[in-house]
Design an enzyme around this catalytic site. Structure first.
Site, mmCIF file in Angstrom:
data_model
loop_
_atom_site.group_PDB
_atom_site.id
_atom_site.type_symbol
_atom_site.label_atom_id
_atom_site.label_comp_id
_atom_site.label_asym_id
_atom_site.label_seq_id
_atom_site.Cartn_x
_atom_site.Cartn_y
_atom_site.Cartn_z
ATOM 1 N N LYS A 167 24.318 -8.626 -16.326
ATOM 2 C CA LYS A 167 25.519 -7.796 -16.439
ATOM 3 C C LYS A 167 26.379 -8.140 -17.653
ATOM 4 O O LYS A 167 27.125 -7.283 -18.148
ATOM 5 C CB LYS A 167 26.357 -7.926 -15.166
ATOM 6 C CG LYS A 167 25.791 -7.204 -13.956
ATOM 7 C CD LYS A 167 25.979 -5.707 -14.046
ATOM 8 C CE LYS A 167 25.674 -5.013 -12.729
ATOM 9 N NZ LYS A 167 25.914 -3.561 -12.807
ATOM 10 N N SER A 196 16.924 -9.781 -12.130
ATOM 11 C CA SER A 196 18.196 -9.365 -12.719
ATOM 12 C C SER A 196 19.339 -10.349 -12.514
ATOM 13 O O SER A 196 20.311 -10.324 -13.264
ATOM 14 C CB SER A 196 18.594 -7.994 -12.159
ATOM 15 O OG SER A 196 18.701 -8.043 -10.748
#
Length: 401
Positions: free
Chosen positions: A49, A300
């Site tokens: 992110k 992720s």
């Protein structure tokens, strides 16, 4: 408009902040393909992110920065925005669902953000963030439905194309869709022969359901420990990009996610959160038509709450056949426990807990239930122990696998 030039620009901006995360070949993870892991769980803030949030903040005008920024997040975008704001010297408020892991909340505060906890799921925190944005004149940093954010996430694809020449497919977790939108757009723009597949938790499959329906849908509820992808409604931009560039989307169960987390810990010494492990779960349980292919799974994020690791590992052990329990109906007399434990030990099992119950009103007066929890090697090992118990006259009335 999202362009490949914007992705390259994001790549240049991010070079001074992010890590170029390793691509690891994972030969020891059981699946039908040649598996590679893109370790964004080892990225700054423990998640991909930071790529999108930092690039977005870098594009803000001085006026927008002066107003301060606000974001909504289940945790990873929160940390990315908070760190980006800290670097830029911008006041930052983050709205997070009250179910967000404590570790993510505290890490976000540690980067200097003002955290507002909101009752409900991510979408509820988003609603609150929009409300505060309008009330206080703040600049909103969307976690996924923003072209600059998507371009930042697309820089992962640029790294992949440098790290491995012969990629057949990339498997990507999906929440709101920003990560897969950036990766799929970039991959298909540079090498349209590479397949891109998305993965969602089956209990939070908003993009999966929306693509199947041909329109954006809003789920009534989401219920998954993969909090980073617990999104009720896909974004406008991301829905269009996924529709255009993603080859297919599959779902995985909570148990399959848990098994993937456990496998990554044991086989690769990597810590992944639920959202980060769904891509590996899809590969492990052969959800995709990729037998014998070179497949890259995006891990992720790695920001898993330590308070749920034990529960996740237990679920993973059960699903993979590494732990089971038998409830056995016995005549209540001396030597029964010894007989059961001897058979289990002779078969290579390890008894870790024993529970004795002689008070069930449905059993005979001289009977009891013996529940044993056993560490095992795999499902075949469980069946071997089960057959040996039964052949020696022990009645298994319940089994948990």
């Amino acid at each position: 408009m999202l362009t490949i030039d914007k992705v390259y620009n994001a790549n240049n901006v991010l070079k001074k902040v992010i890590r170029k995360t390793d691509l690891i070949e994972a030969k020891n993870i059981p699946c039908d393909n040649h598996l590679f892991l893109k370790t964004e769980n080892l990225q700054m803030t423990g998640s991909f992110k930071i790529r999108g949030s930092y690039y977005k903040v870098s594009k803000l005008t001085e006026e927008e920065k002066a107003h301060g920024i606000i974001a909504s997040s289940a945790g990873n975008h929160a940390q990315g925005v908070a760190l980006s704001a800290q670097h830029a010297g911008i006041p930052c408020t983050i709205c997070m669902p009250d179910s967000a892991p404590i570790s993510k909340v505290e890490s976000t505060k540690g980067y200097g953000a003002n955290v507002v906890l909101v009752e409900g799921a991510y979408d509820d925190s988003y609603t609150k963030a929009v409300e505060l944005c309008e009330e206080q004149g703040l600049t909103f940093i969307h976690p996924y439905d923003d072209e600059d954010v998507i371009a930042g996430q697309g820089t992962i694809a640029l790294e992949l194309l440098e790290q491995l020449d012969d990629i057949d497919a990339v498997v990507v977790p999906i929440g709101g869709g920003g990560l897969i939108s950036g990766i799929a757009f970039t991959i298909k723009s540079l090498n349209p022969n590479i397949k891109v597949y998305g993965v969602q938790a089956s209990k939070a499959a908003s993009m999966y359901e929306s693509i199947a329906a041909g329109e954006q849908l809003t789920l009534d509820t989401v219920n998954t420990f993969a909090d980073g992808i617990a999104v009720k409604h896909p974004g406008d931009n991301t829905f269009q990009l996924v529709s255009q560039y993603v080859d297919d989307i599959v779902t995985v169960s909570e148990d399959e996610i848990a098994a993937a987390i456990l496998t990554l810990m044991e086989k690769q010494k990597l810590v992944a959160e639920g959202a980060g492990a769904v891509s590996v779960a899809a590969a492990m349980f052969n959800k995709l038509p990729l037998k014998g292919k070179n497949v890259v799974c995006i891990i992720s994020g790695g920001n898993i709450d330590v308070n749920i690791i034990d529960r996740v590992m237990t679920r993973g052990l059960l699903l993979s056949g590494r732990k089971t329990s038998f409830t056995i109906a016995l005549t209540d007399k001396p030597g029964q426990l010894l007989g059961v434990s001897k058979i289990i030990s002779e078969n290579g099992g390890n008894v870790v807990t024993v529970d004795y119950d002689n008070a069930d009103p449905d059993m005979d007066i001289n009977a009891c239930f013996l529940k044993v929890t056993v560490e095992t090697r795999n499902h075949e090992h469980i069946e071997q122990i089960k057959r040996d118990l039964q052949s020696n006259g022990f009645q298994i009335v319940q089994e948990r696998v």
